[in-house]
Motif scaffolding. Structure first.
Motif, mmCIF file in Angstrom:
data_model
loop_
_atom_site.group_PDB
_atom_site.id
_atom_site.type_symbol
_atom_site.label_atom_id
_atom_site.label_comp_id
_atom_site.label_asym_id
_atom_site.label_seq_id
_atom_site.Cartn_x
_atom_site.Cartn_y
_atom_site.Cartn_z
ATOM 1 N N SER A 339 23.393 -31.234 -60.336
ATOM 2 C CA SER A 339 25.215 -31.159 -60.236
ATOM 3 C C SER A 339 25.960 -30.027 -59.332
ATOM 4 O O SER A 339 26.264 -29.873 -58.882
ATOM 5 N N TYR A 340 24.446 -28.953 -59.614
ATOM 6 C CA TYR A 340 25.076 -27.901 -58.587
ATOM 7 C C TYR A 340 24.756 -27.413 -57.215
ATOM 8 O O TYR A 340 25.408 -27.520 -56.698
ATOM 9 N N SER A 341 23.878 -28.980 -57.071
ATOM 10 C CA SER A 341 24.062 -29.268 -56.019
ATOM 11 C C SER A 341 24.687 -30.294 -54.560
ATOM 12 O O SER A 341 25.700 -29.752 -54.341
ATOM 13 N N LEU A 342 25.884 -31.127 -55.868
ATOM 14 C CA LEU A 342 26.345 -31.596 -55.543
ATOM 15 C C LEU A 342 27.949 -30.963 -55.383
ATOM 16 O O LEU A 342 28.491 -31.215 -54.781
ATOM 17 N N TYR A 343 28.267 -29.838 -56.157
ATOM 18 C CA TYR A 343 28.806 -29.320 -55.725
ATOM 19 C C TYR A 343 29.230 -28.564 -55.006
ATOM 20 O O TYR A 343 30.258 -27.806 -54.287
ATOM 21 N N PRO A 347 31.624 -29.758 -50.157
ATOM 22 C CA PRO A 347 32.567 -29.189 -49.153
ATOM 23 C C PRO A 347 31.653 -29.855 -47.620
ATOM 24 O O PRO A 347 32.951 -29.532 -46.737
ATOM 25 N N LEU A 348 30.904 -29.158 -47.279
ATOM 26 C CA LEU A 348 29.953 -28.870 -46.146
ATOM 27 C C LEU A 348 30.147 -30.260 -45.441
ATOM 28 O O LEU A 348 30.373 -30.083 -44.637
ATOM 29 N N LEU A 349 29.799 -31.793 -46.102
ATOM 30 C CA LEU A 349 29.334 -32.362 -46.011
ATOM 31 C C LEU A 349 31.316 -33.285 -45.268
ATOM 32 O O LEU A 349 31.786 -33.506 -44.788
ATOM 33 N N LEU A 350 32.565 -32.790 -46.696
ATOM 34 C CA LEU A 350 33.471 -33.580 -46.362
ATOM 35 C C LEU A 350 34.302 -32.734 -44.722
ATOM 36 O O LEU A 350 34.424 -33.537 -44.326
ATOM 37 N N GLN A 351 33.514 -31.484 -44.719
ATOM 38 C CA GLN A 351 34.225 -30.816 -43.467
ATOM 39 C C GLN A 351 33.365 -31.364 -42.300
ATOM 40 O O GLN A 351 34.150 -31.698 -41.358
ATOM 41 N N ALA A 352 32.387 -31.974 -41.887
ATOM 42 C CA ALA A 352 32.017 -32.824 -41.166
ATOM 43 C C ALA A 352 32.252 -33.892 -41.750
ATOM 44 O O ALA A 352 32.217 -34.006 -40.313
ATOM 45 N N SER A 353 32.803 -34.890 -42.547
ATOM 46 C CA SER A 353 33.515 -35.831 -42.207
ATOM 47 C C SER A 353 34.608 -35.748 -41.313
ATOM 48 O O SER A 353 35.555 -36.468 -40.718
ATOM 49 N N ARG A 354 35.832 -34.602 -40.784
ATOM 50 C CA ARG A 354 36.368 -34.526 -40.334
ATOM 51 C C ARG A 354 35.867 -34.468 -38.710
ATOM 52 O O ARG A 354 37.216 -34.272 -37.795
ATOM 53 N N GLN A 355 35.033 -34.510 -38.387
ATOM 54 C CA GLN A 355 34.967 -34.701 -37.216
ATOM 55 C C GLN A 355 35.018 -36.156 -36.590
ATOM 56 O O GLN A 355 34.483 -36.882 -35.311
ATOM 57 N N VAL A 356 34.704 -37.027 -37.798
ATOM 58 C CA VAL A 356 34.224 -38.349 -37.529
ATOM 59 C C VAL A 356 35.747 -39.190 -37.426
ATOM 60 O O VAL A 356 35.734 -40.325 -36.851
ATOM 61 N N VAL A 357 36.532 -38.930 -38.438
ATOM 62 C CA VAL A 357 37.648 -39.175 -38.620
ATOM 63 C C VAL A 357 39.180 -38.445 -39.099
ATOM 64 O O VAL A 357 38.676 -37.605 -39.905
ATOM 65 N N ALA A 358 40.087 -38.667 -38.892
ATOM 66 C CA ALA A 358 41.077 -38.003 -38.623
ATOM 67 C C ALA A 358 41.848 -38.699 -40.083
ATOM 68 O O ALA A 358 41.774 -39.948 -40.979
ATOM 69 N N LEU A 367 37.120 -45.136 -46.003
ATOM 70 C CA LEU A 367 35.881 -45.357 -46.756
ATOM 71 C C LEU A 367 34.757 -45.968 -46.533
ATOM 72 O O LEU A 367 34.388 -45.518 -47.661
ATOM 73 N N ALA A 368 34.266 -46.160 -45.590
ATOM 74 C CA ALA A 368 33.254 -46.282 -45.120
ATOM 75 C C ALA A 368 32.490 -45.020 -45.047
ATOM 76 O O ALA A 368 31.252 -44.702 -45.055
ATOM 77 N N VAL A 369 33.485 -43.928 -44.238
ATOM 78 C CA VAL A 369 33.015 -42.499 -43.716
ATOM 79 C C VAL A 369 32.519 -41.703 -45.360
ATOM 80 O O VAL A 369 31.503 -40.856 -45.392
ATOM 81 N N LEU A 370 33.608 -41.857 -46.240
ATOM 82 C CA LEU A 370 33.799 -41.777 -47.694
ATOM 83 C C LEU A 370 32.352 -41.738 -48.257
ATOM 84 O O LEU A 370 31.804 -41.214 -49.056
ATOM 85 N N ALA A 371 32.103 -43.390 -48.383
ATOM 86 C CA ALA A 371 30.187 -43.363 -48.615
ATOM 87 C C ALA A 371 29.404 -43.477 -48.107
ATOM 88 O O ALA A 371 28.601 -43.104 -48.689
ATOM 89 N N VAL A 374 28.694 -40.031 -49.634
ATOM 90 C CA VAL A 374 28.643 -39.803 -51.284
ATOM 91 C C VAL A 374 26.950 -39.954 -50.985
ATOM 92 O O VAL A 374 26.308 -39.379 -51.535
ATOM 93 N N ALA A 375 26.461 -40.826 -49.843
ATOM 94 C CA ALA A 375 25.163 -41.689 -49.819
ATOM 95 C C ALA A 375 24.495 -39.982 -49.723
ATOM 96 O O ALA A 375 23.189 -39.712 -50.170
ATOM 97 N N ALA A 376 24.712 -39.072 -48.027
ATOM 98 C CA ALA A 376 24.378 -38.281 -47.963
ATOM 99 C C ALA A 376 24.316 -36.817 -48.706
ATOM 100 O O ALA A 376 23.185 -36.254 -48.994
ATOM 101 N N LEU A 377 25.277 -37.246 -49.644
ATOM 102 C CA LEU A 377 25.745 -35.959 -51.000
ATOM 103 C C LEU A 377 23.714 -36.195 -52.138
ATOM 104 O O LEU A 377 23.346 -35.340 -51.982
ATOM 105 N N LEU A 378 24.819 -37.698 -52.465
ATOM 106 C CA LEU A 378 23.405 -37.917 -53.024
ATOM 107 C C LEU A 378 21.933 -37.270 -52.574
ATOM 108 O O LEU A 378 21.012 -36.480 -53.276
#
Length: 419
Positions: A339-343, A347-358, A367-371, A374-378
């Motif tokens: 959970s400490y790693s998840l937490y 934010p870093l992965l979500l920031q990177a997701s902004r480069q993929v979809v607006a 939704l595909a990017v979110l999935a 989450v997979a990358a985060l786990l």
């Protein structure tokens, strides 16, 4: 806050599996909250404060676990070695990842990093940046400031022999939060002003707290007690008039919540009667009152969202505690372990997701990017647990073992008149 019991200790992991499951759930709720802006804009944010819910659960869990680790071992130095090895290695990974995203131009950097770099760097390295009203390099790092404050207060109380008064501290801090809000006490009173004042305040606060902790760790009996009093006095002042984020006076409420978690642990372990621990139910009442009536949030539906989140965090913790003797699914306990790693890393992965979809991109794509996030985060969390967190904690346990052995030898030497 989010560090988990090492899986190499089967009995302890089994006994605290319900806390791991609770931590894992809370981490995912915080991930969901932070995914709303970049990927889930359709989710209303004024109905329920998911982030507040998640971190309040974390604070209750920390309050339940952290003092127990100090009192069980009885070594203040060992406690700080253990805490440092749990928090700092992954914190360094998080900070490095944020710096990398900044270098790539994927995330903005607060202007103070260019204007006031020393003050911000000192604040972050000591994990006191939020207490000092400094901009957080990564948005989730603010909670670590309150973890650090809690560690310092727990250390001071243990040194003074007052560690058993968790209910008193919970009620006093909750009452102080209400009184401060009602009286309109200032916030950021020490840190407001230009870069020079910010630097002086940072160095002064860190210096006083550092001196107090050094006295507790290395001084004689009277010096340790004096250091403990310095820690308590300085922290109460700074919490009372300088804490602003996430909202003014919430720092006192957060610490009250953590001490309430400690009181519940004491009741569960038979140290105090449940009727005494029940007084801590006034803490969520204070939290709801602050959210609804005294300006933690601007007027509007957000106040109700915050109040509901505070209440729901307590209800969730109470329900989990009531079910603590039930077997929890292994995967939920694993989420707590990482959970400490998840937490820290989401934010870093979500920031990177902004480069993929607006933010206003097609829902199916978001939704595909979110999935994928989450997979990358786990997967990333599993790796950082194995290669960063677990090795650091093993090293910390070896250091603590040596430290406790040396302290034991010194006690024996003093008792027998040697050395």
């Amino acid at each position: 806050m989010l560090t988990a019991a090492p899986p190499s200790a089967p009995a302890r992991t089994s006994r605290l599996a319900w806390l791991d499951a609770l931590r894992g759930m809370a981490a995912l709720v915080v991930v969901f909250e932070h995914a709303i802006d970049p990927l889930l804009g359709e989710v209303p944010k004024d109905r329920f404060a998911f982030g507040t819910f998640g971190v309040m659960v974390f604070f209750l869990v920390s309050g339940y676990i952290v003092p127990a680790s100090l009192e069980r071992r009885g070594s203040v130095r060992g406690f700080w070695i253990s805490r440092g090895m749990r928090l700092y290695p992954l914190w360094a990974v998080c900070v490095a990842g944020s710096v990398l995203l900044g270098a790539l131009g994927w995330v903005g950097v607060h202007e103070w990093w260019g204007q006031r770099p020393v003050a911000l760097a000192v604040g972050h390295v000591t994990m006191l940046q939020d207490l000092l009203n400094r901009a957080n390099l990564v948005n989730v790092l603010w909670t670590l400031s309150f973890e650090m404050v809690f560690y310092l207060l727990v250390t001071a109380l243990f040194t003074l022999g007052l560690q058993g008064r968790s209910v008193t501290w919970a009620l006093a801090l909750g009452g102080a939060a209400l009184a401060g809000a009602a009286a309109g006490l200032p916030w950021a009173a020490l840190s407001a002003g230009g870069s020079g004042r910010m630097l002086v305040t940072t160095l002064a606060v860190v210096g006083v707290l550092g001196a107090g902790l050094a006295a507790v760790l290395a001084g004689g009996a009277r010096v340790r007690q004096a250091g403990a009093l310095v820690l308590i006095g300085a922290l109460v002042v700074v919490l009372g008039v300088n804490q602003e984020y996430p909202y003014p006076h919430t720092g006192l409420l957060i610490l009250a919540t953590m001490f309430a978690g400690t009181a519940l642990w004491r009741a569960e372990s038979g140290q105090i009667p449940w009727r005494r621990a029940a007084w801590t139910l006034l803490v969520p009442v204070a939290g709801v009152t602050l959210a609804l009536g005294w300006g933690l949030m601007p007027p509007g539906r957000e106040r109700m969202a915050e109040a509901l989140a505070v209440a729901a965090a307590w209800v969730t913790f109470a329900a989990a505690m009531g079910l603590r003797r039930r077997v929890v699914p292994a995967w939920t306990a694993w989420l707590g372990v990482v959970s400490y790693s998840l937490y820290l890393l989401h934010p870093l992965l979500l920031q990177a997701s902004r480069q993929v979809v607006a933010e206003d991109g097609p829902l199916a794509v978001r939704l595909a990017v979110l999935a994928a996030v989450v997979a990358a985060l786990l997967g990333l969390s599993a790796l950082t647990w194995r290669w960063v967190e677990a090795p650091a904690q093993r090293l910390g346990r070896r250091w603590v073992s040596r430290q406790v052995s040396r302290e034991g030898e010194r006690e024996v030497s003093r008792a027998t008149g040697g050395g």
